[in-house]
Design a protein around this motif. Sequence first.
Motif, mmCIF file in Angstrom:
data_model
loop_
_atom_site.group_PDB
_atom_site.id
_atom_site.type_symbol
_atom_site.label_atom_id
_atom_site.label_comp_id
_atom_site.label_asym_id
_atom_site.label_seq_id
_atom_site.Cartn_x
_atom_site.Cartn_y
_atom_site.Cartn_z
ATOM 1 N N ASN A 131 0.829 -1.204 0.000
ATOM 2 C CA ASN A 131 0.000 0.000 0.000
ATOM 3 C C ASN A 131 0.870 1.264 0.000
ATOM 4 N N VAL A 139 -0.502 5.893 -6.929
ATOM 5 C CA VAL A 139 -1.704 5.078 -7.052
ATOM 6 C C VAL A 139 -2.434 5.114 -5.712
ATOM 7 N N HIS A 140 -3.646 5.649 -5.729
ATOM 8 C CA HIS A 140 -4.413 5.775 -4.493
ATOM 9 C C HIS A 140 -5.727 5.003 -4.633
ATOM 10 N N PRO A 141 -6.214 4.435 -3.531
ATOM 11 C CA PRO A 141 -7.461 3.668 -3.590
ATOM 12 C C PRO A 141 -8.619 4.530 -4.093
ATOM 13 N N ASP A 142 -9.462 3.920 -4.869
ATOM 14 C CA ASP A 142 -10.666 4.575 -5.366
ATOM 15 C C ASP A 142 -11.833 4.034 -4.536
ATOM 16 N N PHE A 143 -12.013 4.614 -3.359
ATOM 17 C CA PHE A 143 -13.027 4.119 -2.440
ATOM 18 C C PHE A 143 -14.444 4.306 -2.989
ATOM 19 N N ALA A 144 -14.678 5.367 -3.749
ATOM 20 C CA ALA A 144 -16.007 5.606 -4.302
ATOM 21 C C ALA A 144 -16.410 4.471 -5.243
ATOM 22 N N SER A 145 -15.500 4.057 -6.115
ATOM 23 C CA SER A 145 -15.793 2.940 -7.028
ATOM 24 C C SER A 145 -15.974 1.642 -6.263
ATOM 25 N N ALA A 146 -15.174 1.450 -5.224
ATOM 26 C CA ALA A 146 -15.301 0.235 -4.415
ATOM 27 C C ALA A 146 -16.651 0.200 -3.712
ATOM 28 N N LYS A 148 -19.395 1.695 -4.728
ATOM 29 C CA LYS A 148 -20.410 1.494 -5.769
ATOM 30 C C LYS A 148 -20.473 0.017 -6.166
#
Length: 154
Positions: A131, A139-146, A148
């Motif tokens: 991480n 590269v950062h987590p895409d929490f919104a897509s996760a 969804k």
Amino acid sequence: MTPNEQIVRAAYRAAEGNVLDLAGWRNSFTADGVFNNKSTGDSYTGERLDDVVTFMAGVFPDVHRELLQINDLGDNVVAVELLIQGTFLGPFPTPAGPLAPNGAKTSVPTADFFYLRDGKIQTFNCYPSLNIRLAQMGVHPDFASAMKASANAD
């Protein structure tokens, strides 16, 4: 320096970006020796041991391991705290396609555990902070897509 520490230091040296001694790296291991990347679940043996070194050198050509603490724990076990450092200059493969290099400098905290037999590495368990590496590469987590995707799975 203990004999076990010398074996571990020689393996690290062979894998340095400015050295890349694949035969020396591979010969650090027993015939049935294994390298386990615990952050990805991948394991390498035999000639595939080279894959670990060539992958890192392909993505981070100047890869360097800054050894912070080496502990010979006895019973042929060596524990190492280190930073895996390098400049992100090669493509980084991902399931979505290769991530283009951006020249980011990385310094990844890692814990390595070596189990030796007859003067060689039997098992090398590597725990790099994936991480942190990804964040340093941009590269950062895409929490919104996760979120969804999770909501759509219900």
